[in-house]
Write an enzyme that holds these catalytic residues in place. Sequence first.
Site, mmCIF file in Angstrom:
data_model
loop_
_atom_site.group_PDB
_atom_site.id
_atom_site.type_symbol
_atom_site.label_atom_id
_atom_site.label_comp_id
_atom_site.label_asym_id
_atom_site.label_seq_id
_atom_site.Cartn_x
_atom_site.Cartn_y
_atom_site.Cartn_z
ATOM 1 N N THR A 6 -15.765 17.696 4.299
ATOM 2 C CA THR A 6 -14.573 17.809 3.455
ATOM 3 C C THR A 6 -13.480 18.638 4.115
ATOM 4 O O THR A 6 -12.296 18.340 3.984
ATOM 5 C CB THR A 6 -14.960 18.438 2.097
ATOM 6 O OG1 THR A 6 -15.836 17.554 1.414
ATOM 7 C CG2 THR A 6 -13.745 18.704 1.230
ATOM 8 N N ALA A 13 -16.354 8.222 1.270
ATOM 9 C CA ALA A 13 -16.596 6.841 0.848
ATOM 10 C C ALA A 13 -16.196 5.809 1.900
ATOM 11 O O ALA A 13 -16.914 4.833 2.128
ATOM 12 C CB ALA A 13 -15.846 6.574 -0.462
ATOM 13 N N LYS A 61 -17.135 23.195 -2.452
ATOM 14 C CA LYS A 61 -16.637 22.708 -1.152
ATOM 15 C C LYS A 61 -15.267 22.056 -1.293
ATOM 16 O O LYS A 61 -14.467 22.067 -0.343
ATOM 17 C CB LYS A 61 -17.647 21.755 -0.505
ATOM 18 C CG LYS A 61 -17.904 20.449 -1.270
ATOM 19 C CD LYS A 61 -17.028 19.296 -0.818
ATOM 20 C CE LYS A 61 -17.215 18.104 -1.730
ATOM 21 N NZ LYS A 61 -16.447 16.925 -1.288
ATOM 22 N N SER A 98 -13.295 4.599 -5.413
ATOM 23 C CA SER A 98 -13.848 4.479 -4.064
ATOM 24 C C SER A 98 -15.345 4.759 -4.020
ATOM 25 O O SER A 98 -16.139 3.930 -3.563
ATOM 26 C CB SER A 98 -13.141 5.453 -3.108
ATOM 27 O OG SER A 98 -11.767 5.186 -3.058
ATOM 28 N N TRP A 99 -15.754 5.930 -4.509
ATOM 29 C CA TRP A 99 -17.145 6.340 -4.342
ATOM 30 C C TRP A 99 -18.070 5.557 -5.270
ATOM 31 O O TRP A 99 -19.178 5.177 -4.892
ATOM 32 C CB TRP A 99 -17.259 7.837 -4.537
ATOM 33 C CG TRP A 99 -18.606 8.464 -4.269
ATOM 34 C CD1 TRP A 99 -19.094 9.566 -4.908
ATOM 35 C CD2 TRP A 99 -19.613 8.103 -3.302
ATOM 36 N NE1 TRP A 99 -20.344 9.897 -4.410
ATOM 37 C CE2 TRP A 99 -20.688 9.003 -3.418
ATOM 38 C CE3 TRP A 99 -19.708 7.079 -2.353
ATOM 39 C CZ2 TRP A 99 -21.842 8.941 -2.650
ATOM 40 C CZ3 TRP A 99 -20.862 7.003 -1.570
ATOM 41 C CH2 TRP A 99 -21.907 7.920 -1.722
ATOM 42 N N LYS A 126 -18.295 15.828 -8.448
ATOM 43 C CA LYS A 126 -18.361 17.153 -7.833
ATOM 44 C C LYS A 126 -17.270 18.035 -8.431
ATOM 45 O O LYS A 126 -16.163 18.120 -7.907
ATOM 46 C CB LYS A 126 -18.206 17.032 -6.315
ATOM 47 C CG LYS A 126 -19.338 16.214 -5.661
ATOM 48 C CD LYS A 126 -19.140 16.021 -4.175
ATOM 49 C CE LYS A 126 -20.307 15.236 -3.571
ATOM 50 N NZ LYS A 126 -20.135 15.009 -2.122
#
Length: 336
Positions: free
Chosen positions: A251, A143, A194, A14-15, A109
Amino acid sequence: MTAPTKVAVFGTGSWGTVFGMVLADAGCEVTLCGRRAELAEAINTTHTNPDYLPGIELPAALRATIDPAEAARDAEFTVLAVPSQTLRGNLAKWAPVLPSDTVLVSLMKGIELGTVMRMSEVIEEVAKVPAERVAVVTGPNLAREIAGRQPAAAVVASRDESVAQRLQTACMTPYFRPYTSTDVVGCELGGAVKNVIGLAVGIADGMGLGDNTKGSLITRGLAETTRLGAVMGADPMTFSGLAGLGDLVATASSPLSRNHTFGINLGRGMTLQETIAATKQTAEGVKSCESVLDLARRHGVDMPITETVVSIVHEGKPPVVALKELMSRPAKPERH
């Protein structure tokens, strides 16, 4: 007329796909590199990514291949968008075909299990490049929303400010606004932790708890992230910006967040294996919570929310028991 900036994006999830779209919309010549020929073919012929972004039309100029050398040829930027724990193995295969002067850009991340290395550190070690040739993109970047070209901001960070500025120019569009930073440590820690706090908030939501709980977890989660960052040399102010608070709020509150959704299922009583089976994409916090806690312990930093998440996710502690233990910790002043 100046030739367009050439960019390779390794990873067609996705990202990775969406960031490739952003770069293409910004005028770059972008090639995605994936593993599966049928997905690359779909991107090239239908201008969609049916596996990860069904219904989203991609720029016609966005190309895909399964050949790493083809994707990397003459790339000014090489963007890495794979699950954190697979980065080392994948990059070892790709490194020999990367241009000697390309800037390696991390979209990941997480903290590597075992080594507790940040993703930029893994890149430096595996690709044998100096820190000044590595950059990080982070922030509140769900995303699916960016795929719809909804307004979003991000941080592009590099030890070399001129590299960050070049990347900023390469991905600036009317809907995607990147800011620069030289605090790579703070930006990466904000993005990794996060995910863990997002799991915690999701668990609380799954238990049916309310907004006071959510607000408390977000705020105290940010506090423990900042404590760890300060010990590791990050600028504490980074955590009040897009890479910290901005990313954490998105998030911890969005139904589009994989970590939040994963936490909800755990909070509703599903086991870890049941939740993994119900989740199609990687929720980075599931593995990174262990490496974040390991990193904190090595630096002597108290991270009670992270510890609670690890106890629920990996030790099977019932959420109601873990929450009671978290709330019964000794009283303390709130210090910043």
